[in-house]
Every structure is written in C-alpha cells, then in structure tokens.
Design a protein around this motif. Sequence first.
Motif, PDB file in Angstrom:
ATOM      1  N   LYS A 192       0.814  -1.211   0.000  1.00  0.00           N
ATOM      2  CA  LYS A 192       0.000   0.000   0.000  1.00  0.00           C
ATOM      3  C   LYS A 192       0.851   1.267   0.000  1.00  0.00           C
ATOM      4  N   SER A 193       2.058   1.184   0.548  1.00  0.00           N
ATOM      5  CA  SER A 193       2.976   2.325   0.516  1.00  0.00           C
ATOM      6  C   SER A 193       4.146   2.079  -0.422  1.00  0.00           C
ATOM      7  N   ASP A 194       4.218   0.862  -0.991  1.00  0.00           N
ATOM      8  CA  ASP A 194       5.307   0.444  -1.874  1.00  0.00           C
ATOM      9  C   ASP A 194       6.649   0.430  -1.150  1.00  0.00           C
ATOM     10  N   LEU A 195       6.652  -0.081   0.083  1.00  0.00           N
ATOM     11  CA  LEU A 195       7.887  -0.198   0.845  1.00  0.00           C
ATOM     12  C   LEU A 195       8.128  -1.650   1.249  1.00  0.00           C
ATOM     13  N   ALA A 196       9.404  -2.012   1.362  1.00  0.00           N
ATOM     14  CA  ALA A 196       9.778  -3.353   1.803  1.00  0.00           C
ATOM     15  C   ALA A 196      11.100  -3.276   2.552  1.00  0.00           C
ATOM     16  N   VAL A 197      11.298  -4.200   3.482  1.00  0.00           N
ATOM     17  CA  VAL A 197      12.551  -4.296   4.238  1.00  0.00           C
ATOM     18  C   VAL A 197      13.180  -5.651   3.980  1.00  0.00           C
ATOM     19  N   VAL A 198      14.481  -5.644   3.639  1.00  0.00           N
ATOM     20  CA  VAL A 198      15.259  -6.875   3.508  1.00  0.00           C
ATOM     21  C   VAL A 198      16.448  -6.781   4.454  1.00  0.00           C
ATOM     22  N   LYS A 199      17.108  -7.923   4.690  1.00  0.00           N
ATOM     23  CA  LYS A 199      18.241  -7.921   5.614  1.00  0.00           C
ATOM     24  C   LYS A 199      19.378  -8.773   5.076  1.00  0.00           C
ATOM     25  N   ILE A 200      20.597  -8.282   5.261  1.00  0.00           N
ATOM     26  CA  ILE A 200      21.785  -9.051   4.916  1.00  0.00           C
ATOM     27  C   ILE A 200      22.582  -9.319   6.190  1.00  0.00           C
ATOM     28  N   GLU A 201      23.387 -10.370   6.170  1.00  0.00           N
ATOM     29  CA  GLU A 201      24.228 -10.689   7.322  1.00  0.00           C
ATOM     30  C   GLU A 201      25.521  -9.885   7.204  1.00  0.00           C
ATOM     31  N   ALA A 202      25.559  -8.760   7.880  1.00  0.00           N
ATOM     32  CA  ALA A 202      26.729  -7.881   7.865  1.00  0.00           C
ATOM     33  C   ALA A 202      26.697  -7.001   9.109  1.00  0.00           C
ATOM     34  N   LYS A 203      27.851  -6.460   9.461  1.00  0.00           N
ATOM     35  CA  LYS A 203      27.949  -5.608  10.646  1.00  0.00           C
ATOM     36  C   LYS A 203      28.664  -4.299  10.306  1.00  0.00           C
ATOM     37  N   ASN A 204      28.458  -3.322  11.171  1.00  0.00           N
ATOM     38  CA  ASN A 204      29.138  -2.031  11.070  1.00  0.00           C
ATOM     39  C   ASN A 204      28.923  -1.345   9.717  1.00  0.00           C
ATOM     40  N   LEU A 205      27.711  -1.466   9.205  1.00  0.00           N
ATOM     41  CA  LEU A 205      27.384  -0.806   7.937  1.00  0.00           C
ATOM     42  C   LEU A 205      27.104   0.678   8.191  1.00  0.00           C
ATOM     43  N   ASN A 206      27.184   1.468   7.137  1.00  0.00           N
ATOM     44  CA  ASN A 206      26.961   2.907   7.231  1.00  0.00           C
ATOM     45  C   ASN A 206      25.475   3.206   7.026  1.00  0.00           C
ATOM     46  N   ALA A 207      24.744   3.281   8.130  1.00  0.00           N
ATOM     47  CA  ALA A 207      23.302   3.518   8.045  1.00  0.00           C
ATOM     48  C   ALA A 207      23.012   4.980   7.729  1.00  0.00           C
ATOM     49  N   ALA A 208      21.974   5.202   6.934  1.00  0.00           N
ATOM     50  CA  ALA A 208      21.575   6.565   6.565  1.00  0.00           C
ATOM     51  C   ALA A 208      21.044   7.310   7.779  1.00  0.00           C
ATOM     52  N   THR A 209      21.225   8.623   7.780  1.00  0.00           N
ATOM     53  CA  THR A 209      20.682   9.490   8.830  1.00  0.00           C
ATOM     54  C   THR A 209      19.364  10.081   8.349  1.00  0.00           C
ATOM     55  N   PHE A 210      18.292   9.847   9.098  1.00  0.00           N
ATOM     56  CA  PHE A 210      16.966  10.300   8.689  1.00  0.00           C
ATOM     57  C   PHE A 210      16.719  11.755   9.082  1.00  0.00           C
ATOM     58  N   PHE A 211      15.948  12.440   8.236  1.00  0.00           N
ATOM     59  CA  PHE A 211      15.555  13.828   8.476  1.00  0.00           C
ATOM     60  C   PHE A 211      14.036  13.865   8.625  1.00  0.00           C
ATOM     61  N   ASN A 212      13.538  14.734   9.498  1.00  0.00           N
ATOM     62  CA  ASN A 212      12.094  14.896   9.665  1.00  0.00           C
ATOM     63  C   ASN A 212      11.492  15.446   8.374  1.00  0.00           C
ATOM     64  N   SER A 213      10.816  14.592   7.612  1.00  0.00           N
ATOM     65  CA  SER A 213      10.333  14.993   6.287  1.00  0.00           C
ATOM     66  C   SER A 213       9.206  16.020   6.353  1.00  0.00           C
ATOM     67  N   ASP A 214       8.584  16.202   7.528  1.00  0.00           N
ATOM     68  CA  ASP A 214       7.570  17.261   7.657  1.00  0.00           C
ATOM     69  C   ASP A 214       8.201  18.641   7.545  1.00  0.00           C
ATOM     70  N   LYS A 215       9.515  18.720   7.724  1.00  0.00           N
ATOM     71  CA  LYS A 215      10.217  20.001   7.673  1.00  0.00           C
ATOM     72  C   LYS A 215      10.876  20.267   6.317  1.00  0.00           C
ATOM     73  N   VAL A 216      10.667  19.363   5.346  1.00  0.00           N
ATOM     74  CA  VAL A 216      11.189  19.577   3.992  1.00  0.00           C
ATOM     75  C   VAL A 216      10.424  20.731   3.337  1.00  0.00           C
ATOM     76  N   LYS A 217      11.143  21.619   2.672  1.00  0.00           N
ATOM     77  CA  LYS A 217      10.530  22.789   2.046  1.00  0.00           C
ATOM     78  C   LYS A 217      10.728  22.780   0.532  1.00  0.00           C
ATOM     79  N   VAL A 218       9.747  23.321  -0.176  1.00  0.00           N
ATOM     80  CA  VAL A 218       9.879  23.496  -1.620  1.00  0.00           C
ATOM     81  C   VAL A 218      11.072  24.407  -1.893  1.00  0.00           C
ATOM     82  N   GLY A 219      11.938  23.997  -2.800  1.00  0.00           N
ATOM     83  CA  GLY A 219      13.130  24.767  -3.124  1.00  0.00           C
ATOM     84  C   GLY A 219      14.384  24.230  -2.467  1.00  0.00           C
ATOM     85  N   ASP A 220      14.250  23.292  -1.497  1.00  0.00           N
ATOM     86  CA  ASP A 220      15.430  22.676  -0.889  1.00  0.00           C
ATOM     87  C   ASP A 220      16.243  21.939  -1.959  1.00  0.00           C
ATOM     88  N   VAL A 221      17.559  22.080  -1.911  1.00  0.00           N
ATOM     89  CA  VAL A 221      18.434  21.344  -2.818  1.00  0.00           C
ATOM     90  C   VAL A 221      18.486  19.882  -2.371  1.00  0.00           C
TER      91      VAL A 221
END
Length: 461
Positions: free
Chosen positions: A145-174
């Motif tokens: 319904k949202s077109d999202l899925a989660v998969v998992k690999i066997e690995a450690k110490n990966l570089n996880a993305a840093t999330f931003f509060n998307s409610d604060k995204v503004k039109v014109g942001d680069v």
Amino acid sequence: MKKVILLSLLTFTLVYAKEGVEFKYAPQTIEREHPTSQNRILSYNNVLENVRTSIVNISVKKEVSSAGLSANPFYNDPFFREFFKGYGQVPQERIEQSLGSGVIISQNGYIITNNHVIDGADEIIITIAGDKKEYEAKLIGKDEKSDLAVVKIEAKNLNAATFFNSDKVKVGDVVFALGNPFGVGETITQGIVSATGRNGVGIVEYEDFIQTDASINPGNSGGALINSAGHLIGINSAIISKSGGNVGIGFAIPANMVTTVATSLIDSGKYTRAYLGVNIADVDSDMSSFYDNNYGALITSVEENSPAAKAGLKRGDLIIEVEGKKISSASELKNTIGSYAPSKTVNLKYLRDKKISSLGIKLGTSENKTVDGVYEYKGMKLSEISTAERQQLGIKTNGVLITTVDEKSEAYKAGIRKNDIIIQVENSEITSLEDFKRLSTSKEKKRLFVYRRGSIYAVVL
C-alpha cells in the motif's frame, strides 16, 4: 543555416484601468554574490562521500511462467500438468532479472527499498559501493500500500543513513537522488524539491510524495533522496514519463512514512494500518461554503459497528483536524489515520451544522475491513463490480471482483487470480460485498465458487 523555432507569437494590447497600474520594483542596490571563484570549486563531495556507502544496488531474480495454463487452478494438479504435455499449452518457466536500489537503515544489515523492486523475488542480491562482496538478502516484510519493503543481509558495522524529519522539507530545498539507474552503477543526480504532500497520483494506495526534478530513472527505485546536509528525506519510488526516462517529475516516499512502516515490518513482518470506518470525499468551493469555507474530509458514509459509528460520526460531517494536525483533503485524512497503530485513541475535530465539535476515537484495525470500498480477505482485495469494469472485462454475472492477489497468499496458491469473480460461498450466492463479508466472517475453511472468462471452478479457503 540556423533553424529558429518560434514557441509562440502573441499580439496583445495592454489596457490600463483608470486608476493606473502601480508596479512593484526590486531595490536597485541588490548586489550579486558569487558563491565561488577561480580559486575555489563549489562542491557537495564531502556530504555525498559520507552517504554513498549507505546506498545499495539490488539485483532480483524471479521465476515466471509464460502465458498459458498457469492461470488455471487445475494446472496445479500434477495429473493435469502431465495430461496437457504435447499440446503446446504447457507454460515454460524462465528466470527474470531486474535491478533496483535500496538504503541501509541499520548497522546490522536492515535495508529499505520499494516493494515493487523485490515483489515476487526468488533471490535478492545486494552489493554496496566500495565492497566487492555480494550479499544474499532475506525478505523481512513488505507493504504494497505504501510500496515499501525491508530486507536484511548478514553484515555488521554498515553505514546507516541518517533520517531527516520529512515534515520540515521545504519546496526549493536542494536535493540529491542516489541509486542505480538503468543498471549503469552508482549514480548521483541533483535537483530541488518541487512540491510536498503530493497525492492522488494513482501510484499506490497511500500517497504523500515529495516531488523533485532530480533525475530519477528506472533502477533508481528504492534509492535515496537526500538533502544538502546528507540526510535522508525520502525513498525514490516513481516518475511520470511518456518515454520511460526522466522528464523532471519524480516522486519519493517521505522519510517519516518510511520509518513508521519499516519499524512495523521489522517488528512483525507486516504493517497493519488503523481503521476509522468511513468513506470520504474532497469538498469543492461550493460545498465548502456550507461549512463556513472550511476544507477537510467529507464523510459520505459510515460503516456499521466501525470506530466512527461507535463514536457518533455521521454522513455529512466534515473532518478538519486529527491530533492537532489540520486536515484539508480526503487523502490527507486517509494518510493520517493510516499512519497510526490500531487501538490508538486519537482526538478528532469535525464540523456539523456549522458547529465545530471534537471527540476521542479508538481506532480499529484495517485487517479484513472495507477501506474505501475495498475488502481485504486472506491475501485478496475484493470490491463491488462497477459498470465500467463490467464493460471492460465483459462481466455478465453477479459477485465480487478480485482486484489483486498476494502471490504468497493461500488464495494465490489455490489458483485465484486478479479479475476473478467470487459468485458463491458454500450454498449462498454472492450479489454484493456485504454478502461476501457476512459469509466469510468465521475462520473455518469454506468452498468458494469462482467465475473466470465464462468458466466456473471451486476452491477451498
């Protein structure tokens, strides 16, 4: 000889009003500021270098059947498979491969991507920038319904993305789109946020997209949309294009929706949305005048025994606020309610007879419930048969139409397919969605009689 194309040629006469026109001018003292010089290069390399290893390439393999008897439930029987050999109708199995992208969301190997990237996959292979190793991924959960899925690999110490509060995204942001377009490898494109809160696009059931003109092409699906600080604001999902290539209209699922869905998929393998029990519609300017020029989600019907019915909501009520959040459209209410967990009590404001009232409603669960005229049952989605569908599909019988079937569901394994029609449950004929709901409430297995292209067959579910 130069070829000049005139886009348009307008001839007009400017007519001034009697009081004249007073133009608004910019200050004459504005100076240009040059962000760089011959001795400096303007670059986002430091930001992108850190985030690029959070993006993965996804290679998917799936076994598919050619058209033929594979859609027939009798073909599941080995006897019939043997019987039809030699008649040129036995479907041939083939391996189909596709490419997409994903984003690492935890150091221990959880990756978010689009459902359509991994849907139906028999094998999911992950590669990470700067790492020559190939990882085989396990599907943790998906939410079509949202077109999202989660998969998992066997690995450690990966570089996880840093999330931003998307409610604060503004039109014109680069912004930057990262992924694997056309399978050429890791690619980064730049643009701006063109719009937020885009819905009604018709891509998935729950839409609250960030729109961008950053180049998003086939293979970018599931990749990251990040801001100029290197933070994830969305997951690239789709484009609008006549050619299949980028034309500057791309859509990303906002980060806040991503975290909500991903958390549930990791915890339980599925995402169950809250349920209010109303059918809703937008209001136009004429209708808004009946509600003191307010906009919101207009209730057109209330389902019996639903949370909305128990709370006293009625047809004609205009929902204008949920938990302090202003509601300006039907899709906004749908997305807002869908973001809550079942059993949560929310405060809701609505207009009735030009008076604003508020109440607390304990939400229900959307499992096996009718939501916007669609009933979910054992991996199937069913709806009433519209006049247009009768004409398009040549339907001449009563029943309920199966609009989608989860390929991993019991219904699919039994041979039920999209556009089949359930015409009878046990000894009772089906003429409406309410008939089917009433006859399918118990958990005991039942005989379902299914109509497909002039033939009728029976399955047990």
